[in-house]
Structures are given as C-alpha cells and as structure tokens.
Write a protein that holds these residues in place. Structure first.
Motif, short mmCIF file in Angstrom:
data_model
loop_
_atom_site.label_atom_id
_atom_site.label_comp_id
_atom_site.label_asym_id
_atom_site.label_seq_id
_atom_site.Cartn_x
_atom_site.Cartn_y
_atom_site.Cartn_z
N VAL A 68 0.89 -1.16 0.00
CA VAL A 68 0.00 0.00 0.00
C VAL A 68 0.93 1.21 0.00
O VAL A 68 1.38 1.68 1.05
N VAL A 69 1.24 1.70 -1.19
CA VAL A 69 2.31 2.69 -1.36
C VAL A 69 2.07 3.92 -0.50
O VAL A 69 2.99 4.45 0.15
N GLU A 70 0.82 4.39 -0.46
CA GLU A 70 0.55 5.65 0.24
C GLU A 70 0.71 5.52 1.75
O GLU A 70 0.79 6.53 2.46
N GLU A 71 0.78 4.30 2.29
CA GLU A 71 0.95 4.13 3.73
C GLU A 71 2.41 3.98 4.14
O GLU A 71 2.71 3.96 5.33
N GLY A 72 3.30 3.84 3.18
CA GLY A 72 4.71 3.75 3.53
C GLY A 72 5.08 2.50 4.31
O GLY A 72 5.97 2.53 5.17
N ARG A 73 4.44 1.38 3.99
CA ARG A 73 4.77 0.13 4.70
C ARG A 73 6.14 -0.37 4.26
O ARG A 73 6.39 -0.58 3.09
N ARG A 74 7.04 -0.60 5.21
CA ARG A 74 8.38 -1.06 4.89
C ARG A 74 8.68 -2.44 5.46
O ARG A 74 9.36 -3.25 4.84
N LEU A 75 8.21 -2.70 6.65
CA LEU A 75 8.53 -3.94 7.35
C LEU A 75 7.27 -4.42 8.08
O LEU A 75 6.71 -3.70 8.90
N ALA A 76 6.80 -5.62 7.72
CA ALA A 76 5.62 -6.18 8.36
C ALA A 76 6.04 -6.97 9.60
O ALA A 76 7.14 -7.53 9.66
N TYR A 77 5.14 -7.03 10.56
CA TYR A 77 5.42 -7.82 11.75
C TYR A 77 4.18 -8.56 12.22
O TYR A 77 3.05 -8.12 12.02
N VAL A 78 4.40 -9.71 12.81
CA VAL A 78 3.35 -10.49 13.48
C VAL A 78 3.93 -10.94 14.82
O VAL A 78 4.84 -11.77 14.86
N LEU A 79 3.43 -10.36 15.89
CA LEU A 79 3.83 -10.77 17.23
C LEU A 79 2.87 -11.87 17.66
O LEU A 79 1.71 -11.63 18.00
N SER A 80 3.35 -13.10 17.60
CA SER A 80 2.49 -14.26 17.84
C SER A 80 2.36 -14.54 19.32
O SER A 80 3.36 -14.60 20.05
N LEU A 81 1.11 -14.74 19.76
CA LEU A 81 0.84 -15.02 21.16
C LEU A 81 -0.11 -16.20 21.30
O LEU A 81 -0.91 -16.27 22.23
N THR B 59 -0.49 -7.55 14.98
CA THR B 59 0.11 -7.46 13.65
C THR B 59 0.08 -6.03 13.13
O THR B 59 -0.74 -5.21 13.56
N GLY B 60 0.98 -5.74 12.19
CA GLY B 60 0.99 -4.43 11.58
C GLY B 60 2.24 -4.22 10.75
O GLY B 60 2.87 -5.19 10.31
N TRP B 61 2.58 -2.95 10.55
CA TRP B 61 3.70 -2.60 9.71
C TRP B 61 4.49 -1.45 10.35
O TRP B 61 3.92 -0.55 10.95
N PHE B 62 5.79 -1.51 10.21
CA PHE B 62 6.63 -0.37 10.49
C PHE B 62 6.69 0.48 9.21
O PHE B 62 6.95 -0.04 8.13
N ARG B 63 6.45 1.77 9.38
CA ARG B 63 6.19 2.63 8.22
C ARG B 63 7.14 3.82 8.18
O ARG B 63 7.68 4.26 9.21
N ASP B 64 7.32 4.36 6.96
CA ASP B 64 8.15 5.55 6.82
C ASP B 64 7.33 6.82 6.60
O ASP B 64 7.88 7.88 6.35
N LYS B 65 6.00 6.68 6.70
CA LYS B 65 5.13 7.87 6.64
C LYS B 65 3.76 7.54 7.21
O LYS B 65 3.44 6.37 7.47
N LEU C 148 9.06 -11.12 11.30
CA LEU C 148 9.33 -9.91 10.53
C LEU C 148 9.54 -10.28 9.07
O LEU C 148 10.18 -11.29 8.77
N PHE C 149 9.02 -9.45 8.16
CA PHE C 149 9.35 -9.64 6.75
C PHE C 149 9.21 -8.31 6.00
O PHE C 149 8.41 -7.45 6.38
N THR C 150 10.04 -8.18 4.99
CA THR C 150 10.05 -6.95 4.21
C THR C 150 8.84 -6.88 3.29
O THR C 150 8.29 -7.90 2.87
N VAL C 151 8.43 -5.66 2.97
CA VAL C 151 7.32 -5.42 2.07
C VAL C 151 7.88 -4.89 0.75
O VAL C 151 8.71 -3.99 0.75
N PRO C 152 7.44 -5.46 -0.41
CA PRO C 152 6.41 -6.49 -0.57
C PRO C 152 6.97 -7.91 -0.45
O PRO C 152 8.13 -8.15 -0.77
N MET C 153 6.13 -8.83 -0.01
CA MET C 153 6.45 -10.25 0.00
C MET C 153 5.14 -11.03 0.00
O MET C 153 4.27 -10.77 0.83
N ARG C 154 5.01 -11.97 -0.93
CA ARG C 154 3.77 -12.74 -1.03
C ARG C 154 3.64 -13.70 0.14
O ARG C 154 4.57 -14.46 0.43
N HIS C 155 2.47 -13.68 0.77
CA HIS C 155 2.24 -14.53 1.95
C HIS C 155 0.75 -14.70 2.17
O HIS C 155 -0.08 -14.00 1.56
N ASN C 156 0.40 -15.64 3.02
CA ASN C 156 -0.97 -15.78 3.49
C ASN C 156 -0.96 -16.28 4.92
O ASN C 156 0.10 -16.58 5.49
#
Length: 242
Positions: A165-178, A236-242, A212-220
């Motif tokens: 999602v270019v306009e959101e500046g997603r750079r690194l996705a994360y899933v903190l599993s509990l 879950t979410g994303w670390f963003r640059d904007k 952790l995984f970089t964006v974009p990366m195909r996953h489900n």
C-alpha cells in the motif's frame, strides 16, 4: 503483582536477526519479549479484548465490524461475512475473515481510554521498539508502527497478498504471535509463497515470537480448521516511513 505490559528480551541477538532478515527477507525471532510482558499481552487478548470482525470479499474493500454491532446481528447476518469471504477465496480472489480489534482506530477515536491495547500501541511507537526495527532492518526511515489485535478462530483465513500500500509507507511487516501451545494441524501458519504458488517457508504460530518480513512479499495465513480448540492470537501491523 502487576505484570509488565511491554519489555523487549534484553538477550536478543540483533546482528544475527539482521543477518537473517537481509539474507531471506524474513525472520522469526523467538522469545522476543520478556516473559512477563508476553503473558500480560496474552491475558489482555484472551480476556480483555472486545473482538469485532474483519472481512473482505470480491468487489468489496475490507471492513471492520465492532464487537457490539457484531453481537447485535442475527446468526444468519454474521454468517454472511464468512460466506462472502469464502466465495472470494474459492475463486482465487483476495479475501479474509478473522476477529480484530483495530488498535490505531480505537486509540484515535477513544473507544476505551486507558485500555491496555492503547498503552501497547504507545510502546510499539516508542524508541525501544522502533529502534529495534531500524537496527535489524537497516531501514533508517522507519518513523512509526501501526497495529491491530487479531484472533483467527476456526474457519478464519487470509489469502495470498503482498502487503503493498504505497501511500501508507509500509516497509517492514510484523506479526507478534501469542498463540499458546499451537499444533501444526491447527493451521494458521504464516506462509510465504513464491511465484509458482509453492510455500517456500511457513512459521507456525508460536508463543512470544516476532515474525518480521520486508514489504512487498507474497504470503498468506493458512485457514484454521473447524477442529482447532483454541484461537490464534497475535498483534500485527507494519513499520512505516510515513
């Protein structure tokens, strides 16, 4: 005794995590939080979260229904969301269905002021966490994190996508599993998919693990089958640059 809500494991091997992320674009960091913090968040998710529903289907953008609204619906009305999302997946289109608490929306709109998930969102955007993300990813431009609490119960799933999602500046996705004591047969794996449709790696939901995984990366997220006795909790979410 009050437990700590959020504290990183001081023994994390940041150079090793960074090396794995550079080499593969993804990494699972086990025992990411101090044990007390992981237990605290698990308790909030399992006992103190008013779960709504997130869903998406062909021709319809994703939507969230809050817990009170969801509970007011008839069983047939609630079932319609799963039916439409499943029909989308059966055609090979993007779709998802899972329980959700949208932490940013709840925080900004003041749904439950002072709720532990509000405090957790603040911790995710404080320097210890953002600094960790910058250190291991090498992405100095990361300035914030968004977040949602998710619960995959039997019948829930998320089809293949790449998080762009270019306009959101997603750079690194994360899933903190509990998810506690999760078994492979219960589905819910975070699967990484190559261009031929093969699963090249899958991370089981593991308690107190940060994926952790970089964006974009195909996953489900693999479907959780009807016989799974517990839900797959995560932040879950994303670390963003904007």
């Amino acid at each position: 005794m009050t437990r700590t809500l959020f504290a990183l494991n001081p023994g994390l091997d940041r150079p090793a995590i960074a090396a794995a992320l550079r080499a593969h674009g993804r990494v699972q960091v086990r025992q990411f939080l101090h044990p007390d913090a992981a237990e605290s968040i698990h308790e909030v998710l399992s006992r103190g979260t008013d779960w709504g529903l997130a869903w998406a289907a062909t021709g319809k953008s994703g939507a969230h229904i809050r817990g009170p609204e969801l509970r007011a619906m008839t069983p047939d009305a609630r079932a319609r969301f799963g039916l439409e999302a499943g029909q989308s997946a059966s055609k090979g289109d993007f779709g998802f269905l899972y329980a959700q608490y949208p932490m940013v929306e709840a925080y900004v709109q003041g749904w439950n002021p002072g709720h532990p998930l509000d405090l957790l969102l603040e911790h995710l955007n404080a320097e210890p966490m953002l600094g960790f993300a910058r250190d291991v990813s090498g992405i100095a431009e990361i300035i914030k994190a968004d977040a949602q609490a998710t619960l995959y119960a039997p019948g829930h799933f998320l089809t293949v996508h790449d998080d762009t999602v270019v306009e959101e500046g997603r750079r690194l996705a994360y899933v903190l599993s509990l998810a506690r004591d999760w078994r492979p047969d219960w589905g819910g794996h975070l699967n990484f998919i190559d261009d031929d449709g093969d699963t090249i790696e899958g991370f089981i939901p593991r308690f107190n693990a940060l994926n952790l995984f970089t964006v974009p990366m195909r996953h489900n997220v693999g479907a959780v089958p009807p016989f799974a006795p517990v839900g797959r909790f995560s932040i879950t979410g994303w670390f963003r640059d904007k």
